[in-house]
Design a protein around this motif. Structure first.
Motif, PDB file in Angstrom:
ATOM      1  N   ARG A  61      48.114  10.925  56.015  1.00 30.43           N
ATOM      2  CA  ARG A  61      47.850  12.334  56.336  1.00 30.43           C
ATOM      3  C   ARG A  61      47.892  12.590  57.660  1.00 30.43           C
ATOM      4  NH1 ARG A  61      41.265  12.308  54.677  1.00 30.43           N
ATOM      5  NH2 ARG A  61      41.603  10.266  53.815  1.00 30.43           N
TER       6      ARG A  61
ATOM      7  N   ASP B 267      46.598  16.130  60.596  1.00 28.01           N
ATOM      8  CA  ASP B 267      45.714  17.181  60.803  1.00 28.01           C
ATOM      9  C   ASP B 267      44.324  16.806  60.027  1.00 28.01           C
ATOM     10  OD1 ASP B 267      47.254  18.335  62.585  1.00 28.01           O
ATOM     11  OD2 ASP B 267      48.203  19.712  61.178  1.00 28.01           O
TER      12      ASP B 267
ATOM     13  N   ARG C 154      46.850  17.066  55.642  1.00 25.67           N
ATOM     14  CA  ARG C 154      47.806  17.501  54.980  1.00 25.67           C
ATOM     15  C   ARG C 154      48.794  16.460  54.792  1.00 25.67           C
ATOM     16  NH1 ARG C 154      48.024  22.951  55.985  1.00 25.67           N
ATOM     17  NH2 ARG C 154      50.182  23.114  55.184  1.00 25.67           N
ATOM     18  N   GLN C 155      49.608  16.423  53.802  1.00 29.06           N
ATOM     19  CA  GLN C 155      50.940  15.407  53.323  1.00 29.06           C
ATOM     20  C   GLN C 155      52.003  16.494  53.364  1.00 29.06           C
ATOM     21  OE1 GLN C 155      49.560  13.509  50.010  1.00 29.06           O
ATOM     22  NE2 GLN C 155      48.688  11.779  51.319  1.00 29.06           N
ATOM     23  N   CYS C 156      52.769  16.692  54.525  1.00 34.52           N
ATOM     24  CA  CYS C 156      53.724  17.740  54.388  1.00 34.52           C
ATOM     25  C   CYS C 156      53.228  18.816  54.111  1.00 34.52           C
ATOM     26  CB  CYS C 156      55.036  17.168  53.367  1.00 34.52           C
ATOM     27  SG  CYS C 156      55.782  15.733  53.796  1.00 34.52           S
ATOM     28  N   LYS C 157      53.599  19.599  52.962  1.00 33.40           N
ATOM     29  CA  LYS C 157      53.139  21.097  52.683  1.00 33.40           C
ATOM     30  C   LYS C 157      51.800  20.948  51.993  1.00 33.40           C
ATOM     31  CE  LYS C 157      57.017  23.789  53.869  1.00 33.40           C
ATOM     32  NZ  LYS C 157      58.088  24.876  52.988  1.00 33.40           N
ATOM     33  N   ARG C 158      51.417  19.979  51.292  1.00 30.63           N
ATOM     34  CA  ARG C 158      50.406  19.554  50.417  1.00 30.63           C
ATOM     35  C   ARG C 158      48.993  19.447  51.165  1.00 30.63           C
ATOM     36  NH1 ARG C 158      50.357  15.539  47.258  1.00 30.63           N
ATOM     37  NH2 ARG C 158      51.959  14.238  48.338  1.00 30.63           N
ATOM     38  N   LEU C 159      47.993  19.761  50.794  1.00 29.77           N
ATOM     39  CA  LEU C 159      46.744  19.579  51.391  1.00 29.77           C
ATOM     40  C   LEU C 159      46.204  18.353  50.551  1.00 29.77           C
ATOM     41  CD1 LEU C 159      45.327  23.204  51.503  1.00 29.77           C
ATOM     42  CD2 LEU C 159      46.621  21.745  53.275  1.00 29.77           C
TER      43      LEU C 159
ATOM     44  N   LYS D  36      41.024  21.977  47.585  1.00 27.38           N
ATOM     45  CA  LYS D  36      41.930  21.822  48.771  1.00 27.38           C
ATOM     46  C   LYS D  36      42.102  23.156  49.586  1.00 27.38           C
ATOM     47  CE  LYS D  36      45.117  18.935  46.349  1.00 27.38           C
ATOM     48  NZ  LYS D  36      46.498  18.731  45.533  1.00 27.38           N
TER      49      LYS D  36
ATOM     50  N   SER E 294      42.783  24.794  53.807  1.00 31.72           N
ATOM     51  CA  SER E 294      43.306  24.191  55.251  1.00 31.72           C
ATOM     52  C   SER E 294      42.863  25.456  55.991  1.00 31.72           C
ATOM     53  CB  SER E 294      44.750  24.418  55.331  1.00 31.72           C
ATOM     54  OG  SER E 294      45.318  25.583  54.690  1.00 31.72           O
TER      55      SER E 294
ATOM     56  N   GLN F 204      44.241  26.425  48.642  1.00 27.38           N
ATOM     57  CA  GLN F 204      45.633  26.440  48.039  1.00 27.38           C
ATOM     58  C   GLN F 204      45.603  26.773  46.707  1.00 27.38           C
ATOM     59  OE1 GLN F 204      47.378  22.523  47.759  1.00 27.38           O
ATOM     60  NE2 GLN F 204      49.194  23.220  48.919  1.00 27.38           N
TER      61      GLN F 204
ATOM     62  N   SER G 198      48.032  31.502  48.244  1.00 31.68           N
ATOM     63  CA  SER G 198      46.740  30.757  48.776  1.00 31.68           C
ATOM     64  C   SER G 198      45.636  32.024  49.046  1.00 31.68           C
ATOM     65  CB  SER G 198      46.827  29.938  50.017  1.00 31.68           C
ATOM     66  OG  SER G 198      47.670  28.854  49.685  1.00 31.68           O
TER      67      SER G 198
END
Length: 354
Positions: free
Chosen positions: A165, A167, A183-188, A211, A213, A233, A240
């Motif tokens: 991950r 951030d 985050r993992q790319c756009k996924r929380l 989830k 952000s 999310q 969101s």
């Protein structure tokens, strides 16, 4: 000691930055505030470094960083500032590592990271820096945990996190590094993990309740993680949504408090400033369902178990950088349509203000 009443909190405008700034890093050495890098009004990373002088209420330019960067991870090692990774002028992650000696007023290039990384989380224990996760140049998250020894100028790899991950929010409690969200790319990420420095092992903790952000993340002095507001999310076909929910993890019990044991904030918000000021959780500014950036401020009263409104910030903004110095909250820069040059301090009135 009793916590301050809402009317005792006051904002004061301090000297504005020379230009608007966002995604800059703040650090304190010996009670002095340093500001490093960030993006200017054109969105480009800068090499700028400044020191705030409260005696004359001015920002003073210091020798610029060798590498322009925004969103850098900064650790304080004695009288030195360790600046790691971040995003460079070409919007790519960086592996450059530099150290600024606050007594000599000089920069030195140090051993680079093994690869370019942005979105690192960093903490310090016994004079060593520990950097967790990050996003590489391929835009994929990393699970790496690395330790930096300033004296030897060496990065050493430690056992990797179970969940890659960037951030993430991290906190050092004793000999344990807690890593929450990210985050993992756009996924929380809901994963919540802890690294024990003594046994050099990772353990998984109960996942975060939802989830989200752009939350406010605080650790209080009782070892509780407080996860405030943010952007939840949505599902596959859902957008969101801003939330005012508060989630609290008790490290002593090893579990998240039930929702009925927590108190939601008054206002749904994300991308705001959060801090603990004189025993009260404080949230300021950010984005909400309103069309404009928020200036509202509220603080949680632990005895009354409710959130109370405080005086608003003079300059509404989101994405501001903040730091606590001597029981005072300093909020620097941020965004209000364009990068902001505002610099405000929240203090309790019974104190003398610098």
């Amino acid at each position: 000691m009793a916590v301050p009443a809402a009317h005792e909190f006051h904002w004061q405008n301090l000297a504005r930055l020379s230009s608007g700034r966002v995604y800059h890093s703040l650090a304190e050495v010996g009670g002095q505030l340093y500001m490093l890098g960030g993006c200017d009004a054109t969105g480009r990373a800068t090499t700028c470094m400044e020191l705030y002088c409260p005696e004359v209420d001015q920002w003073v330019s210091l020798p610029p960083m060798p590498t322009a960067r925004a969103g850098a991870a900064v650790a304080v090692l004695g009288k030195q500032l360790l600046v790691v990774g971040g995003v460079g002028k070409e919007q790519h992650p960086l592996k450059a590592v530099e150290v600024y000696n606050t007594e000599e007023g000089k920069w030195r290039k140090r051993s680079s990271l093994r690869e370019e990384l942005m979105g690192l989380a960093i903490t310090v224990k016994d004079g060593r820096a520990f950097a967790v996760g990050g996003m590489g140049a391929d835009l994929l998250p990393r699970s790496v945990l690395q330790q930096y020894d300033l004296r030897k100028d060496v990065w050493a790899l430690l056992p990797p996190m179970p969940t890659p991950r960037y951030d993430a929010s991290i906190c050092l409690q004793g000999s344990k590094i807690y890593v929450a969200g990210g985050r993992q790319c756009k996924r929380l990420v809901k994963a919540f993990e802890v690294f024990d420095m003594d046994s050099r092992t990772w353990s998984s903790l109960p996942s975060m309740p939802c989830k989200r952000s752009y939350s406010g993340v605080l650790w209080d002095n009782t070892g509780r993680l407080c996860w405030l507001g943010g952007l939840r999310q949505g599902g596959i076909h859902q957008s969101s949504k801003f939330t005012k929910n508060v989630s609290i993890f008790d490290t002593n019990q090893g579990s998240w408090l039930k929702s009925e044991e927590t108190v939601s904030m008054k206002t749904k918000r994300a991308d705001f400033v959060a801090a603990i000021v004189r025993g009260r959780m404080v949230v300021a500014g950010g984005l909400g369902h309103q069309p404009s950036v928020l200036d509202t401020v509220e603080a949680f009263h632990p005895e009354k178990r409710k959130w109370e409104s405080l005086a608003p910030m003079a300059t509404p903004r989101c994405s501001a950088s903040s730091i606590m110095i001597r029981d005072r909250l300093l909020v620097v820069g941020g965004v209000n349509q364009i990068p902001s040059s505002a610099h405000e301090i929240l203090y309790v009135k019974e104190e003398e203000v610098v």
